[in-house]
Write an enzyme that holds these catalytic residues in place. Structure first.
Site, mmCIF file in Angstrom:
data_model
loop_
_atom_site.group_PDB
_atom_site.id
_atom_site.type_symbol
_atom_site.label_atom_id
_atom_site.label_comp_id
_atom_site.label_asym_id
_atom_site.label_seq_id
_atom_site.Cartn_x
_atom_site.Cartn_y
_atom_site.Cartn_z
ATOM 1 N N PRO A 11 2.065 -2.387 7.603
ATOM 2 C CA PRO A 11 0.742 -2.287 8.221
ATOM 3 C C PRO A 11 -0.398 -2.064 7.231
ATOM 4 O O PRO A 11 -0.272 -1.275 6.296
ATOM 5 C CB PRO A 11 0.851 -1.055 9.133
ATOM 6 C CG PRO A 11 2.280 -0.753 9.254
ATOM 7 C CD PRO A 11 3.027 -1.457 8.176
ATOM 8 N N ASN A 12 -1.470 -2.777 7.477
ATOM 9 C CA ASN A 12 -2.750 -2.642 6.757
ATOM 10 C C ASN A 12 -2.727 -3.208 5.337
ATOM 11 O O ASN A 12 -3.736 -3.161 4.640
ATOM 12 C CB ASN A 12 -3.219 -1.174 6.717
ATOM 13 C CG ASN A 12 -3.420 -0.632 8.113
ATOM 14 O OD1 ASN A 12 -4.150 -1.230 8.905
ATOM 15 N ND2 ASN A 12 -2.776 0.468 8.438
ATOM 16 N N ARG A 19 -9.690 -3.185 1.783
ATOM 17 C CA ARG A 19 -9.418 -1.860 2.326
ATOM 18 C C ARG A 19 -9.560 -0.792 1.243
ATOM 19 O O ARG A 19 -8.866 -0.831 0.237
ATOM 20 C CB ARG A 19 -7.974 -1.885 2.836
ATOM 21 C CG ARG A 19 -7.400 -0.587 3.217
ATOM 22 C CD ARG A 19 -5.892 -0.722 3.432
ATOM 23 N NE ARG A 19 -5.369 0.548 3.854
ATOM 24 C CZ ARG A 19 -4.107 0.895 3.787
ATOM 25 N NH1 ARG A 19 -3.214 0.050 3.331
ATOM 26 N NH2 ARG A 19 -3.733 2.082 4.185
ATOM 27 N N TYR A 24 -7.139 1.457 -3.389
ATOM 28 C CA TYR A 24 -6.160 0.367 -3.483
ATOM 29 C C TYR A 24 -6.602 -0.798 -4.358
ATOM 30 O O TYR A 24 -5.852 -1.765 -4.513
ATOM 31 C CB TYR A 24 -5.829 -0.140 -2.069
ATOM 32 C CG TYR A 24 -5.211 0.935 -1.191
ATOM 33 C CD1 TYR A 24 -3.946 1.439 -1.477
ATOM 34 C CD2 TYR A 24 -5.906 1.460 -0.094
ATOM 35 C CE1 TYR A 24 -3.379 2.431 -0.688
ATOM 36 C CE2 TYR A 24 -5.346 2.455 0.702
ATOM 37 C CZ TYR A 24 -4.078 2.932 0.403
ATOM 38 O OH TYR A 24 -3.512 3.922 1.179
ATOM 39 N N ASN A 76 6.783 -2.637 0.459
ATOM 40 C CA ASN A 76 5.727 -1.656 0.697
ATOM 41 C C ASN A 76 5.562 -1.543 2.213
ATOM 42 O O ASN A 76 4.973 -2.424 2.843
ATOM 43 C CB ASN A 76 4.420 -2.092 0.031
ATOM 44 C CG ASN A 76 3.348 -1.011 0.128
ATOM 45 O OD1 ASN A 76 3.507 -0.028 0.862
ATOM 46 N ND2 ASN A 76 2.264 -1.193 -0.614
ATOM 47 N N ALA A 79 2.080 3.002 5.749
ATOM 48 C CA ALA A 79 2.239 4.311 6.393
ATOM 49 C C ALA A 79 3.592 4.472 7.068
ATOM 50 O O ALA A 79 4.066 5.600 7.265
ATOM 51 C CB ALA A 79 1.116 4.527 7.398
ATOM 52 N N GLU A 100 11.240 0.480 -3.213
ATOM 53 C CA GLU A 100 10.057 0.927 -2.461
ATOM 54 C C GLU A 100 8.825 0.801 -3.352
ATOM 55 O O GLU A 100 8.853 1.226 -4.514
ATOM 56 C CB GLU A 100 10.270 2.386 -2.031
ATOM 57 C CG GLU A 100 9.093 2.965 -1.272
ATOM 58 C CD GLU A 100 9.329 4.412 -0.827
ATOM 59 O OE1 GLU A 100 10.477 4.781 -0.500
ATOM 60 O OE2 GLU A 100 8.345 5.172 -0.820
ATOM 61 N N HIS A 102 4.506 1.187 -3.807
ATOM 62 C CA HIS A 102 3.192 1.637 -3.357
ATOM 63 C C HIS A 102 2.142 1.245 -4.390
ATOM 64 O O HIS A 102 2.383 1.381 -5.601
ATOM 65 C CB HIS A 102 3.152 3.153 -3.143
ATOM 66 C CG HIS A 102 4.116 3.591 -2.095
ATOM 67 N ND1 HIS A 102 3.904 3.350 -0.757
ATOM 68 C CD2 HIS A 102 5.325 4.194 -2.192
ATOM 69 C CE1 HIS A 102 4.941 3.809 -0.072
ATOM 70 N NE2 HIS A 102 5.821 4.324 -0.920
ATOM 71 N N ARG A 109 -1.512 11.991 -4.346
ATOM 72 C CA ARG A 109 -2.466 12.111 -3.240
ATOM 73 C C ARG A 109 -2.198 13.415 -2.489
ATOM 74 O O ARG A 109 -1.784 13.441 -1.347
ATOM 75 C CB ARG A 109 -2.366 10.863 -2.346
ATOM 76 C CG ARG A 109 -2.776 9.610 -3.127
ATOM 77 C CD ARG A 109 -2.597 8.345 -2.330
ATOM 78 N NE ARG A 109 -3.537 8.275 -1.214
ATOM 79 C CZ ARG A 109 -3.605 7.247 -0.357
ATOM 80 N NH1 ARG A 109 -2.791 6.210 -0.518
ATOM 81 N NH2 ARG A 109 -4.470 7.251 0.619
HETATM 82 C C1 DQA Z 1 0.579 2.727 0.485
HETATM 83 C C2 DQA Z 1 0.534 4.254 0.567
HETATM 84 C C3 DQA Z 1 0.701 4.707 2.015
HETATM 85 O O1 DQA Z 1 0.637 6.121 2.081
HETATM 86 C C4 DQA Z 1 -0.406 4.128 2.872
HETATM 87 O O2 DQA Z 1 -0.214 4.489 4.219
HETATM 88 C C5 DQA Z 1 -0.535 2.663 2.721
HETATM 89 C C6 DQA Z 1 -0.443 2.077 1.404
HETATM 90 C C7 DQA Z 1 0.306 2.221 -0.943
HETATM 91 O O3 DQA Z 1 0.617 1.060 -1.199
HETATM 92 O O4 DQA Z 1 -0.230 2.955 -1.778
HETATM 93 O O5 DQA Z 1 -0.801 1.948 3.686
HETATM 94 O O6 DQA Z 1 1.887 2.292 0.856
#
Ligand code: DQA
Length: 152
Positions: A11-12, A19, A24, A76, A79, A100, A102, A109
């Protein structure tokens, strides 16, 4: 034959580049192939891309990757990393090597401590976090290294 690597985004992450660029960065997902080629050359991996804002669609795509014999996954989950038992359950059985990923350094954070918790990490080879879009290229590199060692 180059390894087949699925670059999977939750998501996102389709909004990367627009964003919260202060967290990011300003590049979108379309920058990933160039970064992988810069790090690994043209032929180290055959990348497949999928992004969805929906948990079930991500599980469907992982099951598809298993059926199709994909070699590894750079994932990735956004959330959902911090909340999805369903994704963790999927990674637990499909048997595909997964890294994994990010973009941000979730461990730095500290204003959002929940970001330091991952449901997925125990089912992954490892975690790459904090290198911007290059995190994906480093994750693909880790997968290729792992797969080469498995096959040697
Ligand atoms: C993320 C970190 C997550 O905490 C966040 O919810 C994201 C992006 C990252 O790529 O840094 O959507 O996965």
């Amino acid at each position: 034959m180059p390894y087949r690597i699925l670059v999977l985004n939750g998501p996102n992450l389709g909004a990367l580049g627009q964003r919260q660029p202060e967290i990011y960065g300003s590049e979108g997902l379309d920058a990933i192939p160039g970064l992988v080629h810069e790090l690994l050359g043209e032929n180290a991996a055959r990348l497949e891309f999928f992004q969805s804002n929906h948990e079930g669609a991500l599980i469907d795509r992982l099951e598809q990757a298993r059926r199709e014999g994909v070699d590894g996954v750079a994932f990735n989950a956004g959330a959902l990393t911090h909340s999805s038992l369903a994704l963790a359950d999927c990674l637990a059985w499909i048997g595909l090597p997964c890294v994994e990923v990010h973009v941000s350094n979730v461990f730095a954070r500290t204003e959002d401590p929940i970001r330091q918790r991952s449901f997925m990490a125990k089912h992954c080879l490892g975690v790459v976090s904090g290198f911007g879009l290059s995190s994906y290229a480093l994750a693909v590199q880790a997968l290729v290294f792992h797969l080469n060692r498995q096959h040697s």
